[in-house]
Enzyme design. Structure first.
Site, PDB file in Angstrom:
ATOM      1  CB  SER A 147      64.368 -21.079 -44.131  1.00 53.68           C
ATOM      2  OG  SER A 147      63.237 -21.915 -44.258  1.00 53.68           O
ATOM      3  CE1 TYR A 160      61.899 -17.761 -40.366  1.00 57.50           C
ATOM      4  CE2 TYR A 160      61.118 -19.268 -42.066  1.00 57.50           C
ATOM      5  CZ  TYR A 160      61.991 -18.969 -41.049  1.00 57.50           C
ATOM      6  OH  TYR A 160      62.971 -19.873 -40.699  1.00 57.50           O
ATOM      7  CE  LYS A 164      65.295 -17.340 -41.578  1.00 54.48           C
ATOM      8  NZ  LYS A 164      66.540 -17.165 -40.803  1.00 54.48           N
TER       9      LYS A 164
END
Length: 254
Positions: A147, A160, A164
């Site tokens: 991401s 998160y 990533k």
């Protein structure tokens, strides 16, 4: 004269998180190019629906449920691939844990554990098993869905974003050590994409408008706009590309 650089006929591909969103679009496109696609996600019903749709369109696919946060289920899917197909040419690690939205200091332990188990440990052991199988048969290609948050952390998306960023580093590590086996490992870094997974960014109008204001193209992506990059990365068109993290974000990271 048409090119055959993107022809995947005879290839066996495993796509995780493929029951909807970006994963589904990747699975459909790889099948369109001739690959036999193993559509995988946590729930078999969603996987089967995608596999059936691919077959209805003339492609080749099957469904296999696998929760990549569970090592026993990872072992099961690769045992199936060995027994039924005998090889794996393409692995797309796309499954991911739903992100915790909130201040990083308020991150619950269970949200942290779930995110790491799926987004990092799951990708790691999927890649280990996939690369081992590829090594036995002359090589292959792995693509990890990371991401842009791995480059620029999203506000309220701390754990998160951290996971990533780790996927980006993991991609480079696998690429460096597996190149000798003709196993190429690259990553896709999507920007703002309209999926159920990213739903919280779309339901809050203020957050959505703020996100768009930072994207030069002034729009979000549709899931299918991510699939073409993955096709490039798993095909002969990228035969000398490994360890790369390809950003597809409408200019957000410029």
């Amino acid at each position: 004269m048409s090119t055959k650089l993107f022809n995947l006929e005879g290839k066996i591909a495993l796509v995780t998180g493929a029951s909807r969103g970006i994963g589904e679009e990747i699975a459909r496109l790889l099948a369109e190019q001739g690959a036999h696609v193993i559509v995988s996600s946590r729930k078999i019903d969603g996987c089967q629906a995608v596999a059936d749709a691919i077959k209805a369109d003339g492609g080749s696919a099957e469904a296999f449920a696998c929760h990549v946060g569970e090592l026993a289920q990872i072992e099961a899917v690769f045992s199936h691939i060995r027994d039924v197909h005998g090889k794996l040419d393409i692995l797309v690690n796309n499954a991911a844990a739903n992100p915790f939205f909130g201040h990083i200091l308020d991150t619950p332990v269970d949200a942290f554990d779930k995110t790491v188990d799926v987004n990092l440990r799951g990708y790691f052991y999927m890649s280990v098993e996939g690369a081992k199988l590829m090594r036995e048969h002359g090589g292959g290609a792995i693509v990890n869905t990371a991401s842009v948050n791995g480059l620029t952390p999203g506000e309220g998306q701390g754990v998160y974003s951290i996971s990533k960023a780790a996927v980006i580093s993991m991609t480079k590590s696998f690429a460096k050590e597996c190149a000798q086996f003709n196993v190429r490992v690259n990553a896709l870094l999507p920007g703002l994409t309209k999926t159920k997974f990213a739903g919280a960014l779309f339901t809050n109008e203020d957050i959505y408008k703020q996100a768009l204001s930072q994207i030069p193209m002034r729009r979000h992506a549709e899931p299918k706009e991510m699939a073409g990059t993955v096709l490039y990365l798993v095909s002969d068109a990228s035969s000398f590309v490994t360890g790369e993290c390809v950003v597809v974000d409408g200019g957000f990271t410029i």
